[in-house]
Design a protein around this motif. Structure first.
Motif, mmCIF file in Angstrom:
data_model
loop_
_atom_site.group_PDB
_atom_site.id
_atom_site.type_symbol
_atom_site.label_atom_id
_atom_site.label_comp_id
_atom_site.label_asym_id
_atom_site.label_seq_id
_atom_site.Cartn_x
_atom_site.Cartn_y
_atom_site.Cartn_z
ATOM 1 N N CYS A 156 -77.375 42.319 -45.227
ATOM 2 C CA CYS A 156 -76.262 41.786 -46.018
ATOM 3 C C CYS A 156 -76.583 40.397 -46.562
ATOM 4 C CB CYS A 156 -74.987 41.676 -45.179
ATOM 5 S SG CYS A 156 -74.333 43.234 -44.576
ATOM 6 N N ASN A 157 -75.981 40.085 -47.682
ATOM 7 C CA ASN A 157 -75.924 38.712 -48.171
ATOM 8 C C ASN A 157 -74.606 38.111 -47.707
ATOM 9 O OD1 ASN A 157 -78.386 38.860 -49.661
ATOM 10 N ND2 ASN A 157 -77.296 39.998 -51.265
ATOM 11 N N ILE A 158 -74.658 36.926 -47.084
ATOM 12 C CA ILE A 158 -73.457 36.258 -46.598
ATOM 13 C C ILE A 158 -73.313 34.943 -47.350
ATOM 14 C CG2 ILE A 158 -72.272 35.298 -44.592
ATOM 15 C CD1 ILE A 158 -73.878 37.183 -42.847
ATOM 16 N N SER A 159 -72.175 34.763 -47.987
ATOM 17 C CA SER A 159 -71.933 33.594 -48.825
ATOM 18 C C SER A 159 -71.889 32.309 -48.000
ATOM 19 C CB SER A 159 -70.612 33.768 -49.574
ATOM 20 O OG SER A 159 -70.249 32.573 -50.225
ATOM 21 N N ASN A 160 -72.402 31.239 -48.582
ATOM 22 C CA ASN A 160 -72.277 29.919 -47.965
ATOM 23 C C ASN A 160 -70.825 29.458 -47.894
ATOM 24 O OD1 ASN A 160 -75.030 29.514 -47.473
ATOM 25 N ND2 ASN A 160 -75.383 28.713 -49.536
ATOM 26 N N ASP A 161 -69.935 30.148 -48.606
ATOM 27 C CA ASP A 161 -68.516 29.761 -48.596
ATOM 28 C C ASP A 161 -67.854 29.995 -47.250
ATOM 29 O OD1 ASP A 161 -68.479 28.870 -51.237
ATOM 30 O OD2 ASP A 161 -68.039 30.877 -52.020
ATOM 31 N N VAL A 162 -68.522 30.702 -46.338
ATOM 32 C CA VAL A 162 -67.929 30.880 -44.999
ATOM 33 C C VAL A 162 -68.115 29.628 -44.133
ATOM 34 C CG1 VAL A 162 -68.410 33.356 -45.089
ATOM 35 C CG2 VAL A 162 -69.967 31.864 -43.830
ATOM 36 N N ILE A 163 -69.012 28.734 -44.535
ATOM 37 C CA ILE A 163 -69.314 27.552 -43.720
ATOM 38 C C ILE A 163 -68.070 26.684 -43.562
ATOM 39 C CG2 ILE A 163 -70.696 25.440 -43.580
ATOM 40 C CD1 ILE A 163 -72.898 26.950 -45.126
ATOM 41 N N GLY A 164 -67.731 26.372 -42.314
ATOM 42 C CA GLY A 164 -66.594 25.507 -42.028
ATOM 43 C C GLY A 164 -65.234 26.162 -42.134
ATOM 44 N N LYS A 165 -65.200 27.468 -42.428
ATOM 45 C CA LYS A 165 -63.930 28.163 -42.616
ATOM 46 C C LYS A 165 -63.480 28.851 -41.323
ATOM 47 C CE LYS A 165 -63.608 27.641 -47.189
ATOM 48 N NZ LYS A 165 -64.982 27.289 -47.615
ATOM 49 N N ASP A 166 -62.169 29.013 -41.200
ATOM 50 C CA ASP A 166 -61.590 29.869 -40.167
ATOM 51 C C ASP A 166 -61.493 31.274 -40.759
ATOM 52 O OD1 ASP A 166 -61.098 27.884 -38.104
ATOM 53 O OD2 ASP A 166 -59.559 27.089 -39.449
ATOM 54 N N ILE A 167 -62.281 32.188 -40.215
ATOM 55 C CA ILE A 167 -62.449 33.521 -40.795
ATOM 56 C C ILE A 167 -61.619 34.548 -40.035
ATOM 57 C CG2 ILE A 167 -64.106 35.353 -41.368
ATOM 58 C CD1 ILE A 167 -64.670 32.851 -42.944
ATOM 59 N N LEU A 168 -60.940 35.419 -40.775
ATOM 60 C CA LEU A 168 -60.384 36.654 -40.225
ATOM 61 C C LEU A 168 -61.225 37.784 -40.786
ATOM 62 C CD1 LEU A 168 -58.252 38.224 -38.614
ATOM 63 C CD2 LEU A 168 -56.903 38.346 -40.726
ATOM 64 N N LEU A 169 -61.983 38.451 -39.924
ATOM 65 C CA LEU A 169 -62.832 39.559 -40.337
ATOM 66 C C LEU A 169 -62.070 40.866 -40.134
ATOM 67 C CD1 LEU A 169 -65.672 40.467 -41.270
ATOM 68 C CD2 LEU A 169 -66.289 40.634 -38.848
ATOM 69 N N ILE A 170 -62.015 41.693 -41.182
ATOM 70 C CA ILE A 170 -61.243 42.938 -41.154
ATOM 71 C C ILE A 170 -62.182 44.128 -41.257
ATOM 72 C CG2 ILE A 170 -59.551 44.335 -42.407
ATOM 73 C CD1 ILE A 170 -58.059 41.858 -43.130
ATOM 74 N N ASP A 171 -61.908 45.150 -40.438
ATOM 75 C CA ASP A 171 -62.620 46.418 -40.532
ATOM 76 C C ASP A 171 -61.598 47.540 -40.433
ATOM 77 O OD1 ASP A 171 -64.733 48.137 -40.836
ATOM 78 O OD2 ASP A 171 -65.655 47.753 -38.895
ATOM 79 N N ASP A 172 -62.023 48.761 -40.810
ATOM 80 C CA ASP A 172 -61.084 49.874 -40.752
ATOM 81 C C ASP A 172 -60.885 50.356 -39.319
ATOM 82 O OD1 ASP A 172 -63.647 50.924 -40.623
ATOM 83 O OD2 ASP A 172 -63.320 52.497 -42.107
#
Length: 208
Positions: A156-172
């Motif tokens: 996968c390519n993962i964007s640098n925009d995730v740096i420093g963010k609070d992430i909610l990762l969603i899957d089915d």
């Protein structure tokens, strides 16, 4: 919606706060989120546009109900919402096979400034094995690797925009023994996310 903990293992270095909407045990069980099959729209199905739109609306209602409660329990704003990508390279799917991600994006845009659209921050560029297909299907080549530690970063390519963010990762669907979600969470942590939480529509029911 039910909270649970994704526990650290060989794929994941820390416990993760997680949530799921309902149990997933198969199409024949009551309350199973059968709309997920339509959102995948795999080649052995031939869903009409009406059925696809119906599934999207059902999924959207779930998201609009659950995500504000997830936000309340996590108590971090804004949440940047990412989606675990499908098993094959993104460009191998047509738009009607990417309706899960598209519907998450619609929900985020409706929910306002407490949610940031990160649905394109993880994009698969190399095929992996589709873990939910157990038998060969005519016309479907299930190529690629089964899950291994680091498969998300490798495929996968993962964007640098995730740096420093609070992430909610969603899957089915979350299945404890597969470890795709654990590996994707760890990839976001390694990339520099401030925190990662997880939400799935279904959580696989185990029969012991």
């Amino acid at each position: 919606m039910t909270p649970f903990t994704i526990e650290q293992n060989n794929y994941l270095t820390q416990d993760i706060q997680a949530f799921y909407h309902t149990d997933f045990g198969g199409a024949q069980l009551p309350n199973n989120p059968n709309f997920l099959y339509k959102l995948k729209n795999d080649p052995h199905h031939n869903w009409t546009d009406y059925r696809l739109q119906e599934a999207q609306q059902e999924f959207l209602r779930v998201l609009l109900n659950d995500l504000p409660e997830v936000l309340r329990q996590i108590n971090k704003t804004p949440l940047t919402v990412c989606v675990v990508p499908r098993a094959k390279a993104e460009n191998s799917y047509n738009p009607n096979q990417l309706l899960f991600k598209a519907t998450v994006r619609i929900a985020i845009n409706r929910l306002g400034n407490n949610f940031i659209d990160g649905t394109n921050y993880i994009e698969r560029h190399m095929n992996t094995k589709t873990t939910h297909i157990r038998q060969p299907m005519e016309g479907y080549i299930n190529d690629g690797s089964v899950p291994y530690v680091g498969i998300t970063n490798a495929t996968c390519n993962i964007s640098n925009d995730v740096i420093g963010k609070d992430i909610l990762l969603i899957d089915d669907i979350y299945t404890r023994t597969v470890n795709i979600d654990e590996d994707a969470i760890q990839s976001l942590i390694d990339k520099g996310a401030n925190s990662v939480s997880f939400y799935a529509i279904g959580k696989t029911v185990y029969n012991h």
